[in-house]
Design a protein around this motif. Structure first.
Motif: not given
Ligand code: ATP
Length: 237
Positions: A44-45, A163, A39-40
């Motif tokens: 997703s980004t 996911e 997670n995080g």
């Molecule tokens: P998840 O399982 O929660 O989807 P993930 O691996 O997809 O996790 P991301 O959602 O890509 O992780 O987040 C990566 C980082 O970017 C994290 O530190 C998150 O807090 C930060 N982040 C994601 N979206 C934003 C946003 N819109 N504004 C600020 N920070 C963000």
């Protein structure tokens, strides 16, 4: 078979947070490639950046030989990158049938749309039973099936899945992974983003592990399933 999609030096920042720190990866045509991590970690980004839904601070994305780095998201979708969103965003006030039809809204090949519609209902018999019910009344697993079905209705060149197993009961998770595998067996190239590391690595040809915005491991799904770091950090062994 060569790379259908190639990503190099991809960076995404949210304010001063470096969510993705310059990653490289590629998707091979006809394969399942997975990006796994906690997670995080930035999964997703990364997907949103591919689809043009968040701004890339740096890097390049080449899809089918074309540089799509700066294209707007609707153009990217039309080129054939079809994203199934996390949380299965869908139109809950529309029926299952209407949601599936929407997936094909930009297509004009009526006969092929009809055969794809039939095919989606073969893949997901539960949806056939609920065709004229509201999507909002489906269970979580059925909504995930509908989200995948709708993306398939676009006839994508690459299916991007964020996911798909999230929040689903173990039996439904098995079913979703079985269908992802089946779609790939039919030739669809798939990019699967998952926290369910074991299941994702089991079906993936190629795999990348992302931690705090960086790719820390890569290999075949099979190799990573046996990797000490994966076993310890993600599989609790
Ligand atoms: P998840 O399982 O929660 O989807 P993930 O691996 O997809 O996790 P991301 O959602 O890509 O992780 O987040 C990566 C980082 O970017 C994290 O530190 C998150 O807090 C930060 N982040 C994601 N979206 C934003 C946003 N819109 N504004 C600020 N920070 C963000």
């Amino acid at each position: 078979m060569g790379a259908l999609l190639e990503v190099s030096g991809l960076k995404v920042n949210f304010g001063h947070v470096e969510a993705v720190k310059g990653i490289d990866f590629s998707l091979t045509e006809g394969q399942i490639t997975t990006l796994v991590g906690a997670n995080g970690a930035g999964k997703s980004t990364t997907l949103l950046a591919l689809s043009g839904l968040v701004r890339k601070a740096a890097g390049q994305v080449v899809f089918g030989g074309q540089n799509i780095t700066r294209l707007p998201s609707h153009r990217i979708v039309h080129l054939g990158l079809s994203q199934v969103a996390e949380g299965r965003a869908m139109l809950t006030k529309l029926t299952v049938r209407e949601n599936l039809e929407l997936g094909a809204y930009h297509r004009r090949d009526t006969d092929a749309i009809t055969s794809d519609f039939d095919h989606v209902l073969e893949l997901f018999p539960r949806l056939r039973e609920r065709l004229d019910g509201y999507a909002g009344n489906l269970s979580g697993g059925e909504q995930q099936m509908l989200a995948i079905g709708r993306a398939v209705m676009a006839r994508p060149r690459i299916l991007l899945l964020d996911e798909p197993s999230m929040g689903l009961a173990p039996l439904i998770v098995q079913e979703i992974f079985r269908i992802i595998k089946m779609l790939n067996d039919e030739g669809l190239t798939i990019f699967l983003v998952e926290q369910n590391v074991r299941q994702a690595l089991k079906i993936a040809h190629q795999a990348y592990v992302i931690e705090t915005g960086e790719i820390v491991l890569q290999g075949t799904g099979e190799e990573l399933l046996d990797h000490p770091r994966v076993l310890e950090a993600y599989l609790g062994i």
